[in-house]
Design a protein around this motif. Structure first.
Motif, mmCIF file in Angstrom:
data_model
loop_
_atom_site.group_PDB
_atom_site.id
_atom_site.type_symbol
_atom_site.label_atom_id
_atom_site.label_comp_id
_atom_site.label_asym_id
_atom_site.label_seq_id
_atom_site.Cartn_x
_atom_site.Cartn_y
_atom_site.Cartn_z
ATOM 1 N N GLN A 1 -105.272 111.914 -37.675
ATOM 2 C CA GLN A 1 -104.674 113.239 -37.742
ATOM 3 C C GLN A 1 -105.486 114.225 -36.910
ATOM 4 N N VAL A 2 -104.779 115.128 -36.276
ATOM 5 C CA VAL A 2 -105.415 116.187 -35.498
ATOM 6 C C VAL A 2 -104.837 117.517 -35.972
ATOM 7 N N GLN A 3 -105.699 118.453 -36.272
ATOM 8 C CA GLN A 3 -105.257 119.803 -36.617
ATOM 9 C C GLN A 3 -105.654 120.745 -35.486
ATOM 10 N N LEU A 4 -104.731 121.616 -35.121
ATOM 11 C CA LEU A 4 -104.924 122.497 -33.973
ATOM 12 C C LEU A 4 -104.785 123.948 -34.406
ATOM 13 N N VAL A 5 -105.676 124.797 -33.918
ATOM 14 C CA VAL A 5 -105.632 126.223 -34.246
ATOM 15 C C VAL A 5 -105.769 127.019 -32.953
ATOM 16 N N GLU A 6 -104.723 127.781 -32.618
ATOM 17 C CA GLU A 6 -104.746 128.600 -31.406
ATOM 18 C C GLU A 6 -105.322 129.981 -31.684
ATOM 19 N N SER A 7 -105.854 130.587 -30.647
ATOM 20 C CA SER A 7 -106.323 131.969 -30.725
ATOM 21 C C SER A 7 -106.324 132.552 -29.324
ATOM 22 N N GLU B 1 -109.759 111.910 -26.793
ATOM 23 C CA GLU B 1 -108.935 110.781 -26.364
ATOM 24 C C GLU B 1 -107.458 111.152 -26.251
ATOM 25 N N TYR B 2 -107.101 112.339 -26.698
ATOM 26 C CA TYR B 2 -105.701 112.735 -26.741
ATOM 27 C C TYR B 2 -105.272 113.474 -25.478
ATOM 28 N N ALA B 3 -104.019 113.286 -25.099
ATOM 29 C CA ALA B 3 -103.396 114.191 -24.144
ATOM 30 C C ALA B 3 -103.103 115.506 -24.861
ATOM 31 N N VAL B 4 -103.159 116.596 -24.110
ATOM 32 C CA VAL B 4 -102.945 117.919 -24.704
ATOM 33 C C VAL B 4 -102.080 118.755 -23.790
ATOM 34 N N ALA B 5 -101.471 119.776 -24.355
ATOM 35 C CA ALA B 5 -100.593 120.623 -23.541
ATOM 36 C C ALA B 5 -100.336 121.935 -24.253
ATOM 37 N N TYR C 1 -97.887 127.615 -27.963
ATOM 38 C CA TYR C 1 -98.289 126.558 -28.882
ATOM 39 C C TYR C 1 -99.079 125.496 -28.127
ATOM 40 N N CYS C 2 -100.138 125.007 -28.740
ATOM 41 C CA CYS C 2 -100.790 123.830 -28.175
ATOM 42 C C CYS C 2 -100.320 122.600 -28.939
ATOM 43 N N ALA C 3 -100.346 121.474 -28.243
ATOM 44 C CA ALA C 3 -99.896 120.212 -28.808
ATOM 45 C C ALA C 3 -100.820 119.097 -28.358
ATOM 46 N N ALA C 4 -100.882 118.061 -29.159
ATOM 47 C CA ALA C 4 -101.700 116.893 -28.837
ATOM 48 C C ALA C 4 -100.902 115.634 -29.102
ATOM 49 N N ASP C 5 -101.236 114.597 -28.349
ATOM 50 C CA ASP C 5 -100.467 113.356 -28.425
ATOM 51 C C ASP C 5 -101.398 112.204 -28.086
ATOM 52 N N PRO D 1 -90.728 114.550 -29.079
ATOM 53 C CA PRO D 1 -91.433 115.501 -29.927
ATOM 54 C C PRO D 1 -92.903 115.133 -30.071
ATOM 55 N N ALA D 2 -93.777 116.093 -29.792
ATOM 56 C CA ALA D 2 -95.202 115.831 -29.898
ATOM 57 C C ALA D 2 -95.588 115.727 -31.379
ATOM 58 N N PRO D 3 -96.527 114.862 -31.697
ATOM 59 C CA PRO D 3 -96.860 114.659 -33.099
ATOM 60 C C PRO D 3 -97.708 115.756 -33.735
ATOM 61 N N PHE D 4 -98.512 116.465 -32.926
ATOM 62 C CA PHE D 4 -99.425 117.453 -33.500
ATOM 63 C C PHE D 4 -99.237 118.794 -32.810
ATOM 64 N N TRP D 5 -99.128 119.855 -33.631
ATOM 65 C CA TRP D 5 -98.892 121.199 -33.122
ATOM 66 C C TRP D 5 -99.804 122.195 -33.824
ATOM 67 N N GLY D 6 -100.162 123.242 -33.080
ATOM 68 C CA GLY D 6 -100.802 124.379 -33.708
ATOM 69 C C GLY D 6 -99.748 125.335 -34.239
ATOM 70 N N GLN D 7 -100.209 126.436 -34.812
ATOM 71 C CA GLN D 7 -99.289 127.393 -35.427
ATOM 72 C C GLN D 7 -98.775 128.425 -34.435
#
Length: 120
Positions: free
Chosen positions: A1-7, A31-35, A94-98, A106-112
């Motif tokens: 699991q990856v948790q993402l927090v934008e600021s 190790e994850y791709a990000v966007a 939004y940032c996302a990780a995969d 659909p990307a599996p991990f998203w920030g708020q």
């Protein structure tokens, strides 16, 4: 699991700059791709910029030459340097990780999300 927090979002005048941050939890983040994505009329979310798990960067046409995406794996943080901002850049970002080579919808991990408002 990856948790993402934008600021880093805020209000800026056209032509100005902002830097967004996306801090992740988990040591495997490197190790994850990000966007970064943002919603646009008629679309769910459009790609702003991404980094593959091999380190290749890529950009949406609307931001090429103005935005720079980079990551600091030691700080497990993703950044988006936004320059020459335009009113049409106004959006929630939004940032996302995969775990796949690039971030795919659909990307599996998203920030708020973090709001960016560009005034004219």
């Amino acid at each position: 699991q990856v948790q993402l927090v934008e600021s880093g979002g805020g209000v800026v005048q056209a032509g100005g700059s902002l830097r967004l941050s996306c801090t992740a939890s988990g040591s495997t983040f490197r190790e994850y791709a990000v966007a970064w994505f943002r919603p646009t009329p008629g679309k769910d979310r459009e790609l702003v910029a991404g980094i593959s798990n091999g380190g290749t960067t890529y950009y949406g046409d609307a931001v090429k030459g103005r935005f720079i995406i980079y990551r600091d794996n030691a700080k497990i943080t993703l950044y988006l340097q936004m320059n020459s901002l335009k009113p049409e850049d106004t959006a929630v970002y939004y940032c996302a990780a995969d775990s796949r080579p690039i971030v795919l919808m659909p990307a599996p991990f998203w920030g708020q999300g973090t709001q960016v408002t560009v005034s004219s």
